[in-house]
Design an enzyme around this catalytic site. Structure first.
Site, mmCIF file in Angstrom:
data_model
loop_
_atom_site.group_PDB
_atom_site.id
_atom_site.type_symbol
_atom_site.label_atom_id
_atom_site.label_comp_id
_atom_site.label_asym_id
_atom_site.label_seq_id
_atom_site.Cartn_x
_atom_site.Cartn_y
_atom_site.Cartn_z
ATOM 1 N N SER A 99 -9.883 -0.713 6.976
ATOM 2 C CA SER A 99 -9.298 -0.358 5.543
ATOM 3 C C SER A 99 -8.648 -1.834 4.916
ATOM 4 O O SER A 99 -8.278 -1.572 3.777
ATOM 5 C CB SER A 99 -8.438 0.724 5.666
ATOM 6 O OG SER A 99 -9.211 1.966 5.623
ATOM 7 N N SER A 119 -9.668 1.756 2.762
ATOM 8 C CA SER A 119 -8.796 2.538 2.028
ATOM 9 C C SER A 119 -7.843 1.828 1.124
ATOM 10 O O SER A 119 -7.148 2.040 0.569
ATOM 11 C CB SER A 119 -7.931 3.421 2.765
ATOM 12 O OG SER A 119 -7.239 3.081 3.758
ATOM 13 N N LYS A 159 0.884 -1.098 0.067
ATOM 14 C CA LYS A 159 0.097 -0.188 -0.024
ATOM 15 C C LYS A 159 0.850 1.266 -0.056
ATOM 16 O O LYS A 159 2.009 1.247 0.713
ATOM 17 C CB LYS A 159 -1.033 -0.019 1.317
ATOM 18 C CG LYS A 159 -2.017 1.203 1.439
ATOM 19 C CD LYS A 159 -2.743 0.748 2.548
ATOM 20 C CE LYS A 159 -3.982 2.012 2.649
ATOM 21 N NZ LYS A 159 -4.882 1.920 3.770
#
Ligand SMILES: [Zn+2]
Lengths: 500, 514
Positions: free
Chosen positions: A181, A157, A82
């Protein structure tokens, strides 16, 4: 677009292929890169790729393997990070303009442990800016599309990392989970996503959103693969004061301890989560089917109560935004990142830099958090939310007196369409209802696929006591041995989404 | 341990500083800890290094970096707390103090807010009494002391900020640069109660506190380097009024002398406003030493808004009671106790005892020399008069001076046995000892400073002087005692100061009268 290479498969499959000599790390990395590049126009999963460095690292991994010096089950395996995890020398932008062009000067601890294990980072995945969002639409670059349906969002996210695994580009990706997330995008894309106990994985080198809630965790196709990754990235880190000490209890040989049965396991279903209204009927029925699967295998199911659940969303958004308002203060244009070229004078420089650099949702949350901490409001908001947080922790303690694990839907619905919720921040916030409590209580949670509804994956969430990842992974692994939902993968339709 | 001499702690013993108003002063002291590494990272604490060399992801506030508490700082804070009579908190909490400034990389300072490590301390401070001229010039020695109990609200741990460096670039732009070497340097903040009623009390409190913190070894206390600096809150209220007046804050001072001057200037300014029926406006002020003038830095319309909240990156700080006990046992004798003991044991005045205990090293030096010599008074005189003078001239401390207690004692003994006159000992041998080192006796011989003990030589010189100054001899015989000094001066001149003054005096009187 028919030249899309085949999906890579699970970590277990790739390890077997590497061990048998059927494939090489270089080949896997090349396939991962090819698939990432070919799918990028449609699905926009990656914010950056590092083909040259990844190929060199893959060669080194193959050399090690040839010499019988395999570092770990992840040695030579392509992985994705990420965009909020620092990987030295590589970009680290949190999908924000304020960090455009920022290169990490050091390795975060979890990243370092992956590298030490021989994993090959092929690229960085898209995310909601600074982790603030549930759909990936808050990325300042582009929205990532769901590999199952390019009209839909992949969740957030960590939507990019979830999509990267779901799309068969990498078998493993790291994300971070502040209010769901990892688990929510895992549910939306039909993969397994694990949020470990708070403090299990060091946050050093994870760009902070809300420090008391953030936790790094893996995405993979199976619970077993997650267990393998977790035992590599978990463990005490002297650089993170909130990382838990290594004790007998926190021992991390998760993968070795898999394979147990669920016979006699007490599964708690929180009354407050299994309500008719607010949950998609098909989703609810898939989750109930999943409960039945475990029940048939010998688990005992009982209702439990988490009475303060209805305060969880408000509590979460008060505490998370308060912490974020301070965590994001360092992006001030002084030392690194974006600095406005328009401004004259210090105050104007701050204002312009931050106005230009942050997106709308990030600004909204900074303002909310600043307000929450303001003189005259602190007691009513921050302090009260902290107290409710204690009550929520107590809820879980009480519930875990009655059961071993708690089962819930991960999300109330399947992945929604792009733009469906962007008009209302509130309806977006409410989509975190099943996941935020685990962050507030610091307990581990996992989401795994348990069926399809409207052709889209449905997520089953399992929660356990702090440091009880062993049991959590065992239950998830048992479920996956009883079902084959995790073996259902999307057929990538390139060009199907189009630009939103 | 016996305490003596001074009046007991009594807050009514306050000087009337101003005829109409009561002065109310509170002080916030920031002191750097004597630690090798920063508060929340392992960067070295080095003063005067090239800019930004002592930095890392943590103190540069790079994304993803996290603070880790320097455990030694905790022990230091406990030591400071115990030495100033605080209750050490077994649980304290770090907080974020949020504000934007380029020298504050994270956009917040990690400090302690509502739950600091030390609470409710106090000090008994001896305030010099200066009967002549209140705000006027200081006399070398005060007319006495009174003891005042000053409350200390709290001590908390925090990190320092960096420094702005305003470099004049070639283009003449007003670019600012940041040096973050100081960012994260470990600090204690010590917040007093508004208990001081005069600038003299404020200065006495600061000196006393500085002395203690240096004594217990937690800070170098170098004020020039900003290692001990303070802010003062000051307000006036009409005598007899209960509620406090509006206060102003004097920022960032680092000199005991200037703080008194600054407070006096601010008292004058506030009194003038109040006398004219005007209001004092809450403000942050700075004192201009050169102009003896108060400048307003900024007005505080509202209370400062720092949005404190508990620092989520650090766990609550738990101090083990056994650590507190350990630190308590290891505390050295504190300056006030040492001074009281010196007064008693060595029969010194409060003032002299205060000077001799002004640093731990000096007090140790004095006691070592006294043990060797046996006469506390004689040693004290030498240190007070000669050693301190040199320290002051050279702006150094006893540790940096190449002088051992053994050398000083030998020097004193040479004078006592008349091997050298007091005058040459002080003016020639002592300075030579400091530069040359070695044994004083050998040095005295090699420099030819040994006293003239040959009485026939002294006799000859005296007769010579008496012959040349017959009128003075006459005057002395007529009862004018003062001329004796004149005649003695002549004799000493001719013997180049090497003659023993006592012997000269005795012989001179005998010869004139004979
Ligand atoms: Zn540092």
């Amino acid at each position: 677009m028919t030249d899309l290479v085949a999906p890579l498969g699970s970590l277990r499959q790739l390890r077997a292929a590497l061990d048998s000599g059927e494939t090489s790390s270089v080949e896997l990395v090349n396939r991962a890169l090819a698939r990432a590049e070919a799918s990028q126009a449609t699905f926009q999963i990656f914010v950056s790729l590092r083909p040259e460095a990844a190929r060199l690292e893959a060669e080194a991994a193959d050399t090690r393997r040839a010499r019988g010096q395999v570092l770990s089950p992840l040695d030579g395996i392509p992985v994705a990070l990420k965009d909020n995890l620092l990987h030295k020398g590589d970009l680290a932008t949190c999908a924000s303009q304020i960090l455009a062009g920022f290169k990490a000067p050091y390795n975060g601890t979890a990243v370092q442990r992956l590298l030490d294990a021989g994993a090959v980072v092929v690229g960085r995945t898209n995310m909601d800016e600074f982790g603030m969002g549930s759909s990936n639409e808050n990325s300042s670059l582009f929205p990532t599309r769901n590999p199952w349906d390019a009209q839909r969002i992949p969740g957030g996210s960590s939507g990019g990392s979830a999509a990267a695994v779901s799309a068969g580009i990498v078998p493993v990706a790291l994300g971070s989970d502040t209010g769901g997330s990892i688990r929510q995008p895992a549910a939306f894309t039909g993969v397994v996503g694990l949020k470990p106990t708070y403090g299990r994985v060091s946050r050093y080198g994870l760009v902070a959103f809300a420090s008391s809630l953030d936790q790094i965790g893996p995405f993979a196709h199976t619970a077993e693969d997650c267990a393998l990754v977790l035992e590599i990235i978990a463990g005490h880190d002297p650089h993170d004061s909130t990382s838990l000490p290594d004790t007998e209890e926190s021992a991390t040989h998760f993968s070795e301890r898999l394979g147990g049965s669920v016979e006699g396991l007490v599964v708690g279903l929180p009354r407050e989560y299994f309500v008719e209204e607010g949950i998609d009927a098909e989703v609810l029925s898939k989750v109930k089917d999943a409960v039945s699967v475990l029940e048939k295998a010998g688990a005992l199911v009982r209702e439990v109560s988490l009475p303060h659940t209805r305060y969880a969303i408000a509590t979460y958004y008060l505490l998370a935004t308060a912490e974020a308002s301070a965590n994001l203060a360092r992006f001030d244009g002084v030392r690194y990142g974006h600095r406005s070229k328009q401004a004259h004078g210090l105050l104007e420089m701050y204002k312009q830099t931050r106005s230009e650099g942050f997106g709308k949702e990030v600004k909204r949350r900074i303002m909310l958090g600043t307000y929450v901490l303001s003189a005259g409001y602190y007691d009513a908001y921050y302090r009260k939310a902290s107290k409710v947080r204690t009550l929520l922790c107590q809820d879980f303690e009480d519930a875990f007196d009655q059961c071993d694990v708690i089962l819930t839907p991960t999300a109330a619905e399947v992945a929604f369409k792009l733009g469906e919720k962007t008009d209302s921040a509130l309806s977006m916030y409410l989509s975190d209802v099943f996941t935020v409590s685990a962050n507030l209580a610091g307990i581990p949670g996992i989401s795994l696929p348990c069926g399809l509804a409207q052709g889209m994956p449905v997520g089953l969430q399992i929660l356990a006591r702090p440091l009880d990842e062993g049991r959590l992974l065992n239950v998830a692994d048992a479920f996956q041995r009883l079902t084959n939902w995790h073996e259902q993968h999307p057929e990538l339709k390139l060009g199907a989404g189009g630009e939103a | 341990m016996s305490m003596k001499a001074l009046p007991a702690a009594d807050n009514s013993q306050t000087l009337d500083w101003h005829p109409r108003y009561e002065v109310v002063i509170g002080l916030e002291v920031h002191t750097h800890l004597k630690l090798n590494t920063k508060m929340f990272c392992s960067c070295a604490v080095i003063y005067g290094d090239d800019p930004n060399l002592q930095t890392c992801p943590v103190c540069l506030a790079l994304p993803g970096a996290l603070p880790v508490l320097n455990r030694s700082a905790v022990e230091y804070a406990v030591r400071a707390g115990l030495a100033t009579n605080h209750e050490i908190q077994e649980r304290s909490v770090f907080s974020r103090k949020n504000y934007f400034y380029p020298d504050l990389p994270k956009g917040y300072q990690i400090t302690q807010d509502s739950l600091p490590i030390c609470l409710r301390g106090h000090l008994d401070v001896d305030v010099p009494l200066n009967k002549t001229g209140k705000a006027g010039k200081k006399k070398a020695q005060p007319d006495g002391f009174y003891r005042k109990n000053i409350g200390i609200t709290r001590i908390h741990m925090e990190e320092d900020a960096g420094k702005s460096v305003h470099a004049e670039s070639a283009l003449g732009s007003d670019d600012s640069h940041m040096d973050l070497n100081r960012a994260g340097v470990p600090l204690l903040e010590i917040v007093s109660e508004p208990d001081m009623r005069s600038p003299a009390e404020a200065a006495a409190y600061l000196r006393h506190l500085h002395g203690i913190l240096c004594y217990i070894g937690i800070t170098h206390g170098d004020m020039e380097k900003g290692q001990f600096r303070f802010d003062a809150n000051l307000s006036l209220r009409p005598k007899g009024q209960q509620e406090f007046g509006t206060r102003t804050e004097l920022k960032n001072m680092n000199s005991f002398r200037y703080v008194e001057m600054a407070l006096n200037a601010e008292i004058k300014r506030q009194a003038k406003l109040l006398d004219a029926g005007e209001k004092v406006i809450q403000a942050t002020l700075q004192y201009d030493v050169d102009r003896d003038e108060i400048n307003v830095m900024r007005l505080k319309e509202n209370a400062d808004e720092y949005r404190y909240f508990p620092e989520p990156d650090l766990l609550p700080l738990i101090v083990d009671p056994s650590l507190i006990d350990k630190v308590r046992e290891a505390l050295p004798e504190l300056p006030s106790a040492k001074r009281a003991r010196f007064e008693e044991a060595y029969e010194l005045s409060t003032h002299d005892a205060g000077l001799l205990t002004s640093s731990r090293a000096l007090a140790d030096f004095y006691e070592a020399a006294t043990r060797l010599h046996g006469k506390a008074k004689a040693v004290a005189n030498w240190i007070l008069r000669d050693v301190l003078k040199v320290l002051k001239e050279k702006e150094t401390d006893i540790e940096a001076l190449s002088l051992s207690p053994e050398q000083l004692v030998e020097l004193i003994q040479l004078v006592e046995s008349s091997r050298i006159t007091a005058k040459s000992a002080r003016e020639e041998l002592f300075p030579a000892m400091l530069t040359e080192g070695g044994k004083p006796e050998a040095l005295m011989k090699s420099l030819g400073l040994e006293a003239v003990v040959d009485t026939s030589l002294i006799d000859g010189v005296i007769e010579e002087v008496m012959g040349e100054n017959a009128d003075s001899v006459e005057k002395y015989l007529n009862g004018d005692d003062k001329v004796l000094n004149f005649l003695m001066g002549k004799v000493m001149q001719k013997t180049q100061g090497k003659a023993n003054a006592g012997a000269v005096r005795e012989t001179l009187i005998r010869k004139i009268k004979g």
